[in-house]
Design a protein around this motif. Structure first.
Motif, PDB file in Angstrom:
ATOM      1  N   HIS A  57       0.837  -1.198   0.000  1.00  0.00           N
ATOM      2  CA  HIS A  57       0.000   0.000   0.000  1.00  0.00           C
ATOM      3  C   HIS A  57       0.864   1.237   0.000  1.00  0.00           C
ATOM      4  CE1 HIS A  57      -2.962  -2.937   0.906  1.00  0.00           C
ATOM      5  NE2 HIS A  57      -2.442  -3.189   2.090  1.00  0.00           N
ATOM      6  N   SER A  65       3.789  -0.041   4.218  1.00  0.00           N
ATOM      7  CA  SER A  65       2.567  -0.696   4.635  1.00  0.00           C
ATOM      8  C   SER A  65       2.174  -1.663   3.534  1.00  0.00           C
ATOM      9  CB  SER A  65       1.477   0.355   4.866  1.00  0.00           C
ATOM     10  OG  SER A  65       0.268  -0.300   5.109  1.00  0.00           O
ATOM     11  N   PRO A 272     -14.000   6.245  10.468  1.00  0.00           N
ATOM     12  CA  PRO A 272     -13.129   7.283   9.925  1.00  0.00           C
ATOM     13  C   PRO A 272     -13.573   7.637   8.522  1.00  0.00           C
ATOM     14  CG  PRO A 272     -11.826   5.522  10.896  1.00  0.00           C
ATOM     15  CD  PRO A 272     -13.249   5.053  10.876  1.00  0.00           C
ATOM     16  N   GLY A 274     -14.111   8.013   4.729  1.00  0.00           N
ATOM     17  CA  GLY A 274     -13.743   7.175   3.604  1.00  0.00           C
ATOM     18  C   GLY A 274     -14.111   5.725   3.755  1.00  0.00           C
ATOM     19  N   VAL A 275     -14.519   5.324   4.931  1.00  0.00           N
ATOM     20  CA  VAL A 275     -14.854   3.918   5.125  1.00  0.00           C
ATOM     21  C   VAL A 275     -16.258   3.643   4.600  1.00  0.00           C
ATOM     22  CG1 VAL A 275     -15.189   2.091   6.819  1.00  0.00           C
ATOM     23  CG2 VAL A 275     -13.348   3.754   7.105  1.00  0.00           C
ATOM     24  N   ASP A 306     -14.400   1.510   1.880  1.00  0.00           N
ATOM     25  CA  ASP A 306     -13.025   1.057   2.050  1.00  0.00           C
ATOM     26  C   ASP A 306     -12.808   0.589   3.481  1.00  0.00           C
ATOM     27  OD1 ASP A 306     -10.407   0.510   1.955  1.00  0.00           O
ATOM     28  OD2 ASP A 306      -9.719   2.562   1.605  1.00  0.00           O
ATOM     29  N   MET A 308     -10.577  -1.040   4.756  1.00  0.00           N
ATOM     30  CA  MET A 308      -9.201  -1.039   5.216  1.00  0.00           C
ATOM     31  C   MET A 308      -8.883   0.199   6.051  1.00  0.00           C
ATOM     32  SD  MET A 308      -5.728  -1.670   3.112  1.00  0.00           S
ATOM     33  CE  MET A 308      -6.088  -3.320   2.641  1.00  0.00           C
ATOM     34  N   ARG A 309      -9.593   1.265   5.799  1.00  0.00           N
ATOM     35  CA  ARG A 309      -9.333   2.480   6.561  1.00  0.00           C
ATOM     36  C   ARG A 309      -9.939   2.435   7.958  1.00  0.00           C
ATOM     37  NH1 ARG A 309      -9.234   7.650   3.518  1.00  0.00           N
ATOM     38  NH2 ARG A 309      -8.380   7.198   1.466  1.00  0.00           N
ATOM     39  N   ASP A 310     -10.767   1.481   8.201  1.00  0.00           N
ATOM     40  CA  ASP A 310     -11.456   1.440   9.493  1.00  0.00           C
ATOM     41  C   ASP A 310     -10.450   1.172  10.615  1.00  0.00           C
ATOM     42  OD1 ASP A 310     -13.365   1.430  11.410  1.00  0.00           O
ATOM     43  OD2 ASP A 310     -13.988  -0.657  11.070  1.00  0.00           O
ATOM     44  N   THR A 311     -10.668   1.880  11.724  1.00  0.00           N
ATOM     45  CA  THR A 311      -9.800   1.646  12.889  1.00  0.00           C
ATOM     46  C   THR A 311     -10.447   0.732  13.915  1.00  0.00           C
ATOM     47  OG1 THR A 311     -10.685   3.647  13.875  1.00  0.00           O
ATOM     48  CG2 THR A 311      -8.595   3.848  12.698  1.00  0.00           C
TER      49      THR A 311
ATOM     50  N   SER B 938      -2.512   0.236  15.831  1.00  0.00           N
ATOM     51  CA  SER B 938      -1.573   1.271  15.390  1.00  0.00           C
ATOM     52  C   SER B 938      -0.135   0.910  15.734  1.00  0.00           C
ATOM     53  CB  SER B 938      -1.952   2.594  16.043  1.00  0.00           C
ATOM     54  OG  SER B 938      -2.072   2.408  17.421  1.00  0.00           O
TER      55      SER B 938
END
Lengths: 374, 1156
Positions: A57, A65, A272, A274-275, A306, A308-311, B938
Motif C-alpha cells: 500500500h 505498509s 473514519p 472514507g470507510v 473502504d 481497510m481504513r477502518d480503525t 496502530s
C-alpha cells in the motif's frame, strides 16, 4: 451421518474474527487438520502457494505498509517478531569518554548516544560488517576490534562564547557556540576497508541529524570516541531496526440490513472518513422486494467503501439504531503490516530480511530435528 | 513585583489554557485565578516565613525591651540598658578582615557544613562615672536564619540571582541550615492558651473548666471543678482545691449577693445550683476578704515557682502569700492593676458559670478537637520562647560577670560591658543552634521539654520537601489509643488536608495544611480595644457592671482573646460594624470575631497561631468579586492584597467560619449567603493536590498516595546536581504528568516532576503479575523508562589534634612490583578518588591518615611517634558506582573537609517498586521483551501491563479517568484536556468524543493482538497513559544473601543485618516449630553448626568448665569430657559465675555406651 462439504459462505465465515461490542469472537484459527469432522484441511504447499499474496500500500524508505494475505497468524507474527528483535543493525555500543564536563552524566550521555539511529551504505552495513563478540578474556578486548566488526566514531565539542552575539542576547544558541550538541556533530572515522563501503553518501551518519544529545555552556566540553557494533533488538532496543513493526487484520463491515437517511449519515460518522460512503437508493433497488429499500427511492443509504481504513472503534455497535443491521469482523488471514524503519534498513528490506531470517531458522531447526532423530 | 519571576505568571497570563485576553471572563470559571494570586503573595510556606519574620523583626525587640535593664547590687550607681536589638543579614562566622566578602549563601553553608546564621547586634546605654554612655551595634550572638525570610539573602531574589547563588528558584524555603544539614521546625499543634475549655468527666460525671494561662513569665493551668455539686478552684501552686466562694471572696471582698450575681445572674436554676457553695465558705469560717486570703495563702505550696526570690525575701504572711498567688499565679494572663481584682473575679465567675451551664446542658461542653480551639505554633514562636529563656539567662550571667567585677576591691578601670556581652552572648548562639540541631526544646520557665521538634528536611523529592514544610505534629501521645484527636474533624474543612496523614501510629495526629491556609501572627490588642468602644453606642467596659447586668438576657459580653472586656446589647450590629471596619482595612484582616449565642458572648481573637483562610465576600446575594477584578488581576494591575483591602476577600478563622454561610459555587448563593469559596480543591493540601480526580477515588487511596508521593524519585530542585546530600535520588528523564491539576501548576510539580507517563494496558499477562505486580516492557527500559540515579555522600574531615598534629591525605600504596594495589586503583596522586572513575566494593575513595600519636605534648622528650595510620573511606556497597564529585573545602572550625559523591545509574529491575498516583503500588514482576507484548492496531505497545484485579476492591475510579483523559489529551494533542482537578465535573463525554474522532473506542478499550501467538485477544483492553512514580524502594538496596560471613565478637553468632553481611535469624518461634516437628538434625545444624557451636571441656565431677582437658577446680583430668554447646550459652554460664552465681552442668548420656 454423511458429511456435507462446507459451503463457500461457510469457508468465508470461518475466516472472520468477530468484532462484537464487548468481546472478540473466533480469535483462533481453525483451518488445521482434525478440527472439523469429515474435512481434511491437510496443509498443502500448492494450496498455500495459491492463497498467499503480498500487496503493497505504501513503500517509503522509512515507512512501508503492505498486506500479507493467506498465511496463519503464527507465521505473520513470526515476521513481526523477527523484524523487531532479530534483524541486526549497527549501533553505538561502547563509549570511551575522554572528557565530559557537561551537566549530563557519562552513563546517561552514553545511553543517549546508543539510542541514536545511524545509516550508511547498505552493502557495507548488511554484507561487509560482521558480528563483534566480546572476548571472554578482558585483556583481549582491545585486540578484538577490526574494520569488519567495529565502526569508530568521535564526538568532540567544546562550548565557547560567541563574540558576534548581539548585546543583550539571551538565546543561548546565539550567545554561545556549540551550546547544543546534536547528532550531526558526531564524526565518522573510517578504518581499513570501511572507506570503500562507507564514503560519500554512504558514510555512517545519524539518520536524524537534529537529535539533541546535550546542552553545553562556555567552558564545558564533550570529548569522546565511540565504537559501533552490530547487535539485535532482543539484546537492546537500540539495535531494533524498526520504530515499530506491527500488523492488523483487515476489517470487514457487513451491513446486513439497509441503513438509510439520517441514520446513514450518522453511521458514516461512526467510522473514519472514507470507510462508509453514502449512495442514493436507485429505482431498481427500491423496486426489489425484500431488499429493505422498498419505498426509499432517492434516500441515501450507507455502503461500505473502504474497510481497510477502518480503525475498528466499534462506535457503530454502541448505537441502538444500528442494532442487528451491521456485523463487524476482521479477516483472519489478511495482515496489514506497518513497518516503520529507524533508517538503517529500507522498510521493505526489513520485511524481506525477516523472511530470509525465518527461512534460515527453519532450516536450522530442520537440521537439528534430523540430528535429533538420528 | 514585575521582575519577580516566581512561576505564577503563567497561571495569571490571559492566554493561559487557550484563553485569550478578549475572551469573556466569567467569575464562575475564573475565580480560581485568585489562588495563584494568593500564593504569589503568600507562597507555599509563608506561614513559617511570616512567623520567623515576626520574631526577628518584632518579638525579639519586645523580649529585649521586657528584660532591658540590669542594675548592679554592688555598685548602686551602675546601670545598663539594652535599647535596641537588630538581626543582620547572614554572614560567615569565620569572617575576618582579610577575607573579601562575608555574606554567605545557603549553598555554601550546605556544602561546607556551616550554619546559615546572621549576627545579632544590640545598642546599649550604661553609666560610667555618672555619665550616660551610648554604644551601638555591639555583637551579641548569631541566630540561625530561615531561608527566604526577610533576613535571608534569597528573599526577593530574581531567578537570575538565585542561579548565581546556586539556589533553586522553586525551593520553598522556610527551613534552617545548621552545620550543613537542612532542618525544619515542624508546626506544632496545641490547645489554645488563655481560653476556657469546659469538659465533662465521663466517669465521675463532674464538669470542669480549665484555662492555660500563658504570659511571658510563666505558663500555668487553672481549673474550676464541679464535683458532688460543689465547685472548687484548683491550680498547681495550691495544695488542695479551694471552694470557689472563698476564692471569689478573696478577690476583692465581694459580698455573697455580688458573688451570686456574678455567677448566676438572674437565672434561678443556676442560683439554686450555686447556693450550696456558700455553705463551704461558711463551714470553713471564711466571711471576709482577709479570712479568704488567709485561707488561700495557707494552701499555697511553699517554694512554688518562685523559689529564688522567696529565699532572699523574708517569709511572708499567709495573707500576703494568698494575695500574691491570686494576683500573679492564678489565671495569670488577666493582669491586675492597682490591686483591682474585679476583672479576675469576673473571669473566674465566668468559668463557674460555664461549669454550671455545662452541668445543666451537657451539650455546652467544649470540644477539644475542634480546630477553633487549637493554635499552631510555628518556628518563630518556638524560637522566641527559646530566645527569651536564653536571653534571660544571658542577662543573669552578664549580671554575674558585672557583680564579680564590682566585687574587686581596687579596680583599675571602669566597667566596660562590651566584651562580656559578646562573650556571654555566644551561649545564646549555642543554645539556639543546639536546639534546632537536636530538636530538643527545653524552656526552663515553662517546664517545657519537647523532643523531636525539628526534623531533617527530606530531600527525597520536591514533594517530600514541600510536604514536610506543611506538616503539623500534634502534642498527643502516639501510643494512646484514643480516636478523638485522630478523627477527621468537620472544622478541618479547608484548613487541614483531609487526605494527607500517615498510616499507622501517627495516623490523624500528624496533619498537613491545606493549600490556602494562613496562620495568624500576634496582633496588637490596644487598637482593637479602642475600636470596641467606638463602633456602636452603648458598649461599655465590663468593669462597670454587676453580675445581674452582665447576664441579663440580651446582654452580650465582648471577650477579647477569651477575657471579658466589654458589654453590649447589640452584638449583631457590633460584629457587623467590626467586620466592616476590618474589610475597610482599619482593623488587621487577621483579627477574628464571632458571636456565641449559647453563652451570649462576642469573641474577638487577635492572638497568634489561629488557622484561617480567605473567602470571597458575598453581600445581599451577590458576590463581591466581579469580572473587572479578575481582569485587573490578569493584567497584573491588582494583587491579592488589593482585594483584601477593598473588601472583596477576607480571612475567616475557624470560629468565624461558624458564623458564616459559605457557598461553594456562584449558583449556590442565596440571600443569606455571606461568603463564597475561592476554589473547592483548596481543601486539599499540596501533596494530595497531585492526585488527578481524587473525588472519584476511595478516600484511603488518596491517603496512600499522599504517603507514596513523598517516596517518588524525580527532580529534587533545579540545583540538584550542585548539592552533595547524604542520599539523593533523581530520575534521568522525569516527565510532566499528562493529566495535571491546578494544584500541580501552583506548586510547580510540573517543573520538578517525579514520574513518567507510562502507556498502560490493563490486562492479565503471564502469572508474574499477581498481587499487584507489574509487567514492564524491556524495550521501554532500554529506552530510559524508570531510569534513576542514586547519589551518595562520603565525608572525611581532616581533624587537628590538641598536640598540633593533623590528619592528612596519604598517597597510593604500591605493591612489590611498583603497581598500585587494587584497592587504590581509583585514587589520584592526592589520595582522593578520580572523578568519573568506577569504584567497586572495597576500594578506597579517600586515603585519610591519622597520626598515631594524638596525645603527646611535643615538649621535651614527650615526642611520640611521627607515623600515621591509614583511616581510609572505603566504598562498601556491593554494586559499583561512579565518582561524581569530589569537594575539598574547610569548615567553620577551619579543618579541611573532603566530600566525595558517588553516583549509580539504575534501570528498573525485577522487584523495584512503582506506583501510580492513586495509591496503587506494585513491584516489577517480570520484564518482557517488546515482541512478546500485546500490540494495538496502530502498533502501540504498552510500557506497563497492570493486572485488572487491582481495580474492583480498590475502587480507584480516578485512575481510570486519568487514563481516559490522558489518552484523549494525547490523541487530540490538547493539553487543556489533561486536567483532573478535584471537585470539578469530569467531561467523560467530551473525552469519549475526542477518542471517537480519532478512531478509538469511546471508552478507551481497544483491540489488541497478542505478541506471543499473533492472534487477537478476546477482550478489548483498556489502555492509555497513566503517570507512574518510581518509588525509592529498590531491590538493589535490599537484596542480601549469606552463606558464610562475619560473626559478632562477643557471642560468636552470625552478625545481623544486611549492612553487616549478616545472617537471617532462626528465632525462638521458628525454633519451637522445629522442636514440635522433631526436626532435630535441622535444629542442630541451625543452632550449632551454622551458628555458635563451640567445643567446651566440662568436668563431670564438679560440673564446671575445664580447660584443655583439665579441671582447675578438681585439679584433675579424670572426669573431664568434651562437648559441643552454643558459645552464647557458655558465655552466659561464665558471666553468671563472674557474678557469684554458681552454674554447674550435669552431664548424662542419652544413649549410654554398653558397659565396658
Amino acid at each position: 451421518m454423511p458429511h456435507k462439504p462446507p459451503t463457500k459462505e461457510e469457508l468465508e465465515r470461518r475466516k472472520i474474527v468477530g468484532i462484537r461490542d464487548e468481546i472478540i469472537t473466533d480469535v483462533t484459527s481453525t483451518d488445521f487438520p482434525g478440527h472439523y469432522p469429515g474435512e481434511s484441511h491437510v496443509w498443502d504447499i500448492e494450496e498455500f502457494r495459491q492463497g498467499v499474496r503480498v500487496e503493497f500500500h505504501q513503500n517509503d524508505p522509512l515507512e512501508a505498509s503492505f498486506s500479507l494475505i493467506g498465511v496463519d497468524a503464527s507465521i505473520a507474527n513470526a515476521f513481526r517478531r523477527i523484524m523487531i528483535a532479530d534483524i541486526p543493525t549497527l549501533a553505538i555500543e561502547t563509549v570511551f569518554i575522554n572528557n565530559n564536563t557537561s551537566v549530563i552524566q557519562d552513563e546517561v550521555l552514553a545511553h543517549r548516544l546508543g539510542l541514536i539511529p545511524f545509516q550508511g551504505g547498505h552493502e557495507g552495513l548488511h554484507k561487509f560488517l560482521k558480528w563483534w563478540r566480546k572476548p571472554t578474556d578482558e585483556s583481549e578486548v582491545n585486540s578484538s576490534y577490526y574494520d569488519f566488526n567495529t565502526v569508530s566514531l568521535r564526538l568532540e565539542v567544546a562550548c565557547t562564547h560567541n563574540d558576534q552575539a548581539a548585546p543583550g542576547e539571551t538565546d543561548p544558541t546565539k550567545l554561545y557556540k556549540h551550546a547544543h550538541v546534536y547528532a550531526r556533530d558526531i564524526e565518522f572515522c573510517p578504518v581499513g576497508r570501511q572507506d570503500r563501503y562507507f564514503s560519500g553518501a554512504d558514510a555512517i551518519a545519524p539518520v536524524n541529524p537534529d537529535i539533541l544529545i546535550a546542552k553545553l555552556r562556555p567552558g564545558q566540553e564533550i570529548n569522546l570516541s565511540m565504537h559501533m557494533h552490530k547487535g539485535v533488538g532482543s539484546d537492546h532496543a537500540k539495535f531494533s531496526p524498526v520504530a515499530t513493526a506491527s500488523y492488523r487484520l483487515l476489517p470487514t463491515i457487513d451491513i446486513t440490513r439497509p441503513i438509510l437517511g439520517a441514520d446513514a449519515a450518522k453511521f458514516a460518522k461512526c467510522f473514519p472518513p472514507g470507510v462508509i460512503g453514502l449512495q442514493k437508493v436507485t429505482r431498481t433497488e427500491a423496486a426489489q422486494t425484500g431488499s429493505g429499500y422498498e419505498g426509499h427511492e432517492g434516500e441515501v443509504r450507507a455502503v461500505v467503501e473502504d474497510p481497510m481504513r477502518d480503525t475498528v472503534s466499534r462506535e457503530c455497535l454502541r448505537h441502538p439504531e444500528f442494532k442487528d443491521k451491521v456485523k463487524l469482523g476482521r479477516k483472519r488471514d489478511h495482515f496489514i503490516y506497518l513497518v516503520e524503519s529507524t533508517g538503517q534498513w529500507h522498510s521493505d528490506a526489513i520485511f524481506l530480511e525477516s523472511v530470509t531470517h525465518l527461512k534460515k531458522r527453519a532450516m536450522d531447526l530442520e537440521k537439528q530435528v534430523i540430528n535429533m532423530v538420528r | 513585583m514585575g521582575s519577580m519571576d516566581d512561576g505564577f505568571e503563567a497561571l495569571l497570563e490571559p492566554f493561559y489554557n487557550g484563553k485569550k485576553l478578549t475572551d469573556p471572563i466569567s467569575t464562575k470559571e475564573d475565580k480560581y485565578q485568585l489562588l495563584p494570586a494568593f500564593l504569589k503573595v503568600k507562597g507555599l510556606v509563608k506561614q513559617h516565613i511570616d512567623s520567623y519574620n515576626f520574631f526577628v523583626e518584632q518579638e525579639i525587640k519586645d523580649i529585649v525591651r521586657a528584660n532591658r535593664s540590669i542594675r548592679s547590687d554592688q555598685e548602686k550607681d551602675f546601670w545598663l540598658e539594652f535599647t535596641d536589638i537588630r538581626v543582620g543579614t547572614p554572614t560567615r562566622n569565620d569572617y575576618s578582615d582579610f577575607k573579601a566578602r562575608d555574606e554567605v549563601t545557603p549553598m555554601e553553608c550546605r556544602l561546607r557544613d556551616m550554619t546559615y546564621g546572621a549576627p545579632v547586634v544590640v545598642d546599649i546605654t550604661y553609666s560610667r562615672d555618672r555619665k550616660k554612655i551610648v554604644r551601638k551595634d555591639i555583637p551579641l550572638c548569631r541566630i540561625p536564619v530561615m531561608l527566604k525570610s526577610a533576613k535571608c539573602g534569597l528573599s526577593g531574589a530574581s531567578n537570575a540571582q538565585m542561579e548565581i547563588m546556586n539556589e533553586c528558584p522553586l525551593d520553598p524555603g522556610g527551613y534552617f541550615i545548621i552545620n550543613g544539614t537542612e532542618k525544619v521546625i515542624l508546626i506544632q499543634e496545641q490547645l489554645s492558651k488563655n481560653r476556657v475549655i469546659v469538659e465533662a468527666d465521663e466517669k465521675t460525671g463532674g464538669v470542669s473548666a480549665s484555662v492555660t494561662s500563658s504570659t511571658h513569665e510563666r505558663k500555668s493551668k487553672t481549673y474550676v471543678i464541679l464535683k458532688k455539686d460543689r465547685i472548687a478552684l484548683n491550680h498547681n501552686v495550691l495544695v488542695e482545691p479551694i471552694p470557689i466562694v472563698i476564692v471569689l471572696k478573696a478577690l476583692g471582698g465581694l459580698s455573697d449577693y455580688e458573688i451570686m450575681e456574678l455567677v448566676a445572674g438572674g437565672d434561678a436554676r443556676y442560683q439554686d445550683d450555686f447556693l450550696i457553695n456558700f455553705d463551704e465558705a461558711t463551714k470553713a469560717g471564711v466571711f471576709t476578704q482577709q479570712q479568704a486570703l488567709e485561707y488561700v495563702g495557707v494552701r499555697v505550696k511553699m517554694g512554688g515557682p518562685k523559689k529564688g526570690r522567696s529565699m532572699a525575701a523574708p517569709r511572708r504572711s499567709p495573707v500576703e502569700e494568698g494575695l500574691d498567688a491570686l494576683a500573679n499565679l492564678i489565671i495569670a494572663h488577666v493582669t491586675i492593676q492597682d490591686l483591682d481584682f474585679y476583672p479576675k473575679a469576673i473571669y473566674i465567675a465566668m468559668m463557674v458559670r460555664r461549669v454550671l451551664m455545662a452541668a445543666h446542658n451537657p451539650k455546652l461542653v467544649d470540644d477539644r478537637d475542634f480546630v477553633g480551639n487549637k493554635r499552631l505554633e510555628l518556628a518563630g514562636q518556638l524560637l522566641s520562647l527559646l530566645f527569651e529563656d536564653l536571653f534571660k539567662m544571658f542577662v543573669s550571667s552578664l549580671k554575674g560577670n558585672m557583680e564579680y567585677f564590682f566585687k574587686k576591691p581596687n579596680r583599675t578601670s571602669a566597667y566596660d560591658p562590651v566584651g562580656p556581652i559578646s562573650s556571654q552572648g555566644q551561649y545564646i548562639s549555642q543554645g539556639l543552634n543546639r536546639a534546632i540541631q537536636s530538636g530538643n526544646w527545653s524552656v526552663k520557665r515553662f517546664n517545657m521539654n519537647r523532643a523531636g521538634v525539628t526534623h531533617v528536611l527530606s530531600r527525597l523529592s520536591y514533594i517530600a520537601a514541600l510536604g514536610m514544610m506543611t506538616r503539623i505534629s500534634s502534642q498527643f501521645e502516639k501510643t494512646r489509643k484514643v480516636s478523638g484527636p485522630r478523627a477527621l474533624q468537620p472544622s478541618q474543612w479547608g484548613m487541614l488536608c483531609p487526605s494527607d496523614t500517615p498510616e499507622g501510629e501517627a495516623c490523624g495526629l500528624v496533619k498537613n495544611l491545606a493549600l490556602m491556609t494562613h496562620i495568624t501572627t500576634n496582633a496588637d490588642e490596644e487598637p482593637v480595644k479602642n475600636w470596641i468602644f467606638s463602633l456602636v453606642p452603648g458598649v461599655e467596659p465590663i468593669r462597670m457592671f454587676t453580675g445581674t447586668e452582665m447576664h441579663r438576657p440580651g446582654s452580650y459580653i465582648i471577650h477579647l482573646n477569651g477575657t471579658p472586656f466589654a458589654l453590649t446589647r447589640h452584638p449583631k450590629q457590633f460584629a457587623l460594624r467590626f467586620k466592616t471596619m476590618r474589610r475597610r482595612g482599619h482593623i488587621s484582616p487577621f483579627i477574628g470575631i464571632h458571636i456565641n449565642e449559647h453563652f451570649s458572648a462576642v469573641h474577638i481573637a487577635t492572638d497568634e497561631g489561629r488557622i484561617c483562610r480567605p473567602y470571597i465576600i458575598v453581600r445581599e446575594g451577590k458576590s463581591k468579586l466581579k469580572a473587572d477584578h479578575l481582569k485587573l488581576l490578569q493584567l497584573g494591575r491588582a494583587t491579592f492584597d488589593d482585594f483584601l483591602k477593598h473588601g472583596v476577600i477576607e480571612y475567616l478563622d475557624v470560629n468565624e467560619e461558624n458564623d458564616a454561610l459559605i457557598a461553594i459555587t456562584e449558583e449556590d448563593i442565596n440571600q443569606s449567603t455571606t461568603h463564597m469559596e475561592i476554589e473547592p480543591f483548596t481543601i486539599l493540601g499540596a501533596v494530595a493536590g497531585l492526585i488527578p480526580f481524587p473525588h472519584h477515588n476511595q478516600s484511603p487511596r488518596n491517603t496512600y498516595q499522599c504517603a507514596m508521593g513523598k517516596q517518588a524519585i524525580g527532580a529534587i530542585a533545579y540545583n540538584q546536581f550542585n548539592r552533595i546530600d547524604t542520599l539523593l535520588y533523581t530520575l534521568v528523564y522525569p516527565q510532566r504528568p499528562m493529566v495535571i491539576t491546578k494544584t500541580i501548576q501552583l506548586i510547580h510539580y510540573d517543573k520538578l516532576p517525579a514520574g513518567q507517563n507510562a502507556t498502560v494496558v490493563v490486562m492479565s499477562y503471564s502469572g508474574y503479575d499477581i498481587e499487584d505486580a507489574l509487567v514492564l516492557n524491556k524495550a521501554s527500559c532500554d529506552r530510559g523508562f524508570g531510569r534513576c540515579q542514586v547519589f551518595r555522600k562520603y565525608t572525611a574531615e581532616l581533624q587537628s589534634y590538641p598536640n598540633g598534629r593533623k590528619d592528612r591525605l596519604g598517597g597510593i600504596q604500591k605493591d612489590d612490583e611498583g603497581r598500585t594495589i587494587a584497592k587504590h586503583a581509583c585514587l589520584d596522586k592526592d589520595g582522593l578518588a578520580v572523578v568519573g572513575y568506577r569504584v567497586h566494593s572495597g576500594e578506597t575513595m579517600v586515603m585519610k591518615e591519622t597520626p598515631l600519636d594524638q596525645t603527646s605534648t611535643g615538649i621535651g622528650s614527650d615526642r611520640g611517634s611521627d607515623d600515621f595510620k591509614p583511616a581510609p573511606i572505603n566504598y562498601r556497597i556491593p554494586d559499583p558506582a561512579y565518582i561524581d564529585k569530589v569537594m575539598v573545602s574547610n569548615t567553620e572550625k577551619n579543618t579541611a573537609i573532603v566530600k566525595v559523591q558517588t553516583r549509580q545509574t539504575r534501570r528498573p529491575e525485577l522487584g523495584d517498586k512503582f506506583s501510580s498516583r492513586h495509591g496503587q503500588k506494585g513491584v516489577v514482576g517480570i520484564i518482557v521483551d517488546q515482541e512478546d507484548m500485546p500490540f494495538s492496531d496502530s502498533g502501540l505497545v504498552p510500557d506497563i501491563i497492570m493486572n485488572p484485579h487491582g481495580f474492583p476492591s480498590r475502587m480507584t475510579v480516578g485512575k481510570l479517568f486519568e487514563c481516559l483523559t490522558g489518552k484523549a489529551s494525547v490523541v487530540a494533542g490538547r493539553r487543556d484536556y489533561g486536567f483532573g482537578d478535584a471537585f470539578r465535573d469530569h467531561p467523560v463525554e467530551e473525552m469519549g468524543k475526542a477518542l471517537i474522532d480519532h478512531g478509538f473506542s469511546w471508552e478507551g478499550k481497544d483491540y489488541f493482538t497478542s505478541g506471543i501467538t499473533g492472534e487477537p485477544h478476546e477482550a478489548y483492553l483498556f489502555n492509555g497513559p497513566i503517570y507512574y512514580q518510581r518509588l525509592k524502594h529498590m531491590v538493589q538496596d535490599k537484596m542480601h544473601s549469606r552463606s558464610r560471613g562475619p560473626r559478632a565478637i562477643l557471642t560468636r553468632q552470625p552478625t545481623e543485618g544486611r549492612s553487616r553481611d549478616g545472617g537471617l535469624r532462626l528465632g525462638e518461634m521458628e525454633r519451637d516449630c522445629l522442636i514440635a516437628y522433631g526436626a532435630s538434625q535441622l535444629l542442630l545444624e541451625r543452632l550449632m553448626i551454622s551458628s555458635d557451636g563451640t567445643q567446651v571441656d566440662i568436668c563431670e565431677r564438679c560440673g564446671l568448665l575445664g580447660y584443655k582437658g583439665y579441671c582447675q577446680t578438681c585439679q584433675s583430668t579424670s572426669q573431664v569430657t568434651q562437648m559441643t554447646m552454643p558459645y552464647a550459652a557458655k558465655l552466659l554460664v561464665q558471666e553468671l559465675i563472674s557474678m557469684n552465681v554458681g552454674v554447674r552442668m550435669q552431664l548424662e548420656d542419652k544413649f549410654p555406651h554398653p558397659m565396658r
